[in-house]
Design a protein around this motif. Structure first.
Motif, short mmCIF file in Angstrom:
data_model
loop_
_atom_site.label_atom_id
_atom_site.label_comp_id
_atom_site.label_asym_id
_atom_site.label_seq_id
_atom_site.Cartn_x
_atom_site.Cartn_y
_atom_site.Cartn_z
N SER A 1 60.97 4.57 25.34
CA SER A 1 61.58 4.56 24.03
C SER A 1 60.77 5.44 23.10
CB SER A 1 61.65 3.13 23.47
OG SER A 1 62.15 3.13 22.14
N GLY A 2 61.45 6.18 22.24
CA GLY A 2 60.75 7.02 21.28
C GLY A 2 60.68 6.42 19.90
N SER A 3 61.57 5.44 19.61
CA SER A 3 61.62 4.93 18.25
C SER A 3 61.94 3.45 18.14
CB SER A 3 62.67 5.72 17.44
OG SER A 3 63.94 5.62 18.04
N GLY A 4 62.47 2.82 19.18
CA GLY A 4 62.87 1.43 19.06
C GLY A 4 64.16 1.29 18.27
N GLY A 5 64.38 0.10 17.71
CA GLY A 5 65.63 -0.20 17.02
C GLY A 5 65.60 0.14 15.55
N PHE A 6 65.67 1.43 15.22
CA PHE A 6 65.56 1.88 13.84
C PHE A 6 66.69 1.34 12.97
CE2 PHE A 6 61.92 4.32 14.25
CZ PHE A 6 61.69 5.14 13.16
N ALA B 1 59.63 -1.92 23.20
CA ALA B 1 59.83 -2.56 24.51
C ALA B 1 61.10 -3.39 24.59
CB ALA B 1 58.62 -3.44 24.85
N VAL B 2 61.90 -3.38 23.52
CA VAL B 2 63.04 -4.31 23.49
C VAL B 2 64.06 -4.02 24.58
CG1 VAL B 2 64.35 -2.95 21.80
CG2 VAL B 2 64.73 -5.43 21.98
#
Length: 426
Positions: A123-128, A157-158
């Motif tokens: 993942s580069g950003s997660g849940g923006f 990590a989600v």
């Protein structure tokens, strides 16, 4: 010793190699120019782009207005209602892609030992987008209006966690964060777990930061194209190059040991034959970029020479200096216009951690079809050292492919793929 053909795939001639050889048996794709493996492949081989003006928010107040958005994706059509309040767009895309990949591989996770299956994604950003919504609630309404799911829905990590929970995968799990290189790094680390005797790994990458907060963050990279014409926006290896177009989506892959795949009569798309990663020194160190070294080490890890590679899927930064570094690295290894090079991501935008796995999936589909998808809208200079595939797909026999990715900050990664009948051994 002779190999055994299963569904057209030579999954190994030696039992020890079978146990440590990582093959891909399932592909799940959510991309700006196609939902699902078949729709995506039909689009990419035809040169059909998914880049356009942003529709998920009004981009008129921003310098950049173009992105690769996944079209027609309604999470409620694919996922249980209970998951919707606790997931961001990126996790929904990842969950659906994982579901499709497992189905493509013919895997029933309830029939397998839960500790024999792991998840390793990037993942580069997660849940923006989720985080932006909850922060807006905090600022405008107060802490009592912030969702409890904010504690994890934003996190890198989600995706690994939600895929693991949904399918009962309790083997080795984790997340890799190395920007655009992350997806290949996740695949490389998943391959390591296969070699350590985990029979099945779910791997790949997914990113989706197309919201005002994410968009502002992406713009600060200084690498995003500011124009409004989709056909002139993302032009790697073109004298007109002036940045890239961000996109959302990626691919989730099912990786198994060749022994596991053979035992259940599985179809193999191909093998993760080689992997390497390097890191560039800071600019003041005045050392050579590490991409060429990553290429050489990946080839060595696969046990092949440059002449064995039939196509290179380029990182394709769209920044003139970075394009020159990549072109030189490819030409130095393979020779002047000695190998076809392509960048299908010109049809999707740069998907950050999702880009590498999508290129891996595309390379494997190209092997099956005998066709290299094109780099669209690009007109390379006459003195370019690359044999860039432009103007349409190119018929070719592809038995081995090299996939490259670079992340901002100095990450370089390379993966060598063999097709289902392309295993090369001394």
């Amino acid at each position: 010793m002779t190999g055994t053909l299963i569904n057209g795939a030579d999954l190994g001639r030696d039992a020890d190699l079978d146990a440590t050889t990582a093959v891909i048996t399932g592909i799940g794709i959510t991309a700006p120019n196609g939902l699902g493996k078949q729709e995506y492949w039909e689009a990419v081989r035809a040169g059909r782009s998914g880049i356009g003006r942003i529709t998920r928010f009004d981009p008129s107040g921003y310098p950049a207005t173009l992105a690769g958005e996944v079209p027609g994706f309604e999470a409620a059509e694919h996922l249980p209602n209970r998951l919707l309040p606790q997931t961001d767009q990126v996790t929904r895309l990842a969950l659906v892609a994982a579901e499709w990949a497992l189905a493509d591989a013919g895997i029933d996770t309830t029939a397998l030992a839960e500790f024999d299956m792991g998840v390793l994604t990037a993942s580069g950003s997660g849940g923006f987008e989720f985080a932006q919504r909850e922060l807006c609630s905090l600022w405008s309404r107060g802490s009592q209006y912030v969702s409890a799911y904010q504690s994890f829905a934003w996190f890198y990590a989600v995706n690994s966690g939600q895929i693991s929970i949904r399918h009962g995968l309790k083997g080795p799990s984790g997340v890799v964060v190395s920007d655009q290189a992350g997806g290949l790094d996740a695949i490389g680390h998943a391959r390591r777990q296969i070699r350590k005797a985990t029979p099945l790994m779910v791997s790949g990458g997914m990113d989706a930061s197309l919201c005002p907060w994410g968009w502002a963050a992406l713009w600060t990279s200084g690498r995003v194209h500011a124009g409004s014409d989709p056909e002139r926006a993302y032009l790697p290896f073109d004298p007109r190059a002036s940045g890239h177009v961000p996109g959302e989506g990626g691919a989730i892959l099912i990786m198994e040991s060749a022994a596991t795949a053979r035992a259940r009569g599985a179809h193999s798309y191909g093998e993760i034959a080689g992997y390497a990663a390097t890191f560039d020194a800071p600019p003041h160190a005045q050392r050579e970029p590490g991409l060429a070294a990553a290429i050489d080490m990946a080839l060595a890890d696969a046990g092949v020479a440059a002449s064995d590679i039939d196509v290179v899927f380029a990182d394709a930064a769209g920044i003139p200096e970075l394009d020159r570094i990549e072109a030189d690295a490819i030409a130095d290894t393979f020779g002047y216009r000695a190998v076809p090079v392509t960048a299908p991501k010109t049809m999707t935008g740069r998907l950050y951690s999702g880009a590498g796995p999508l290129d891996v999936a595309t390379a494997l589909l190209a092997m099956a079809a005998g066709e290299i998808p094109p780099t669209v809208n690009v007109t390379p200079s006459s003195d370019s050292p690359l044999d860039l595939v432009v103007g349409g797909a190119r018929r070719a026999t592809v038995r081995a492919a090299l996939v490259l990715a670079r992340g901002q900050g100095g990450f370089n990664s390379a993966v060598v793929l063999f097709g289902p009948d392309g295993r090369k051994r001394p």
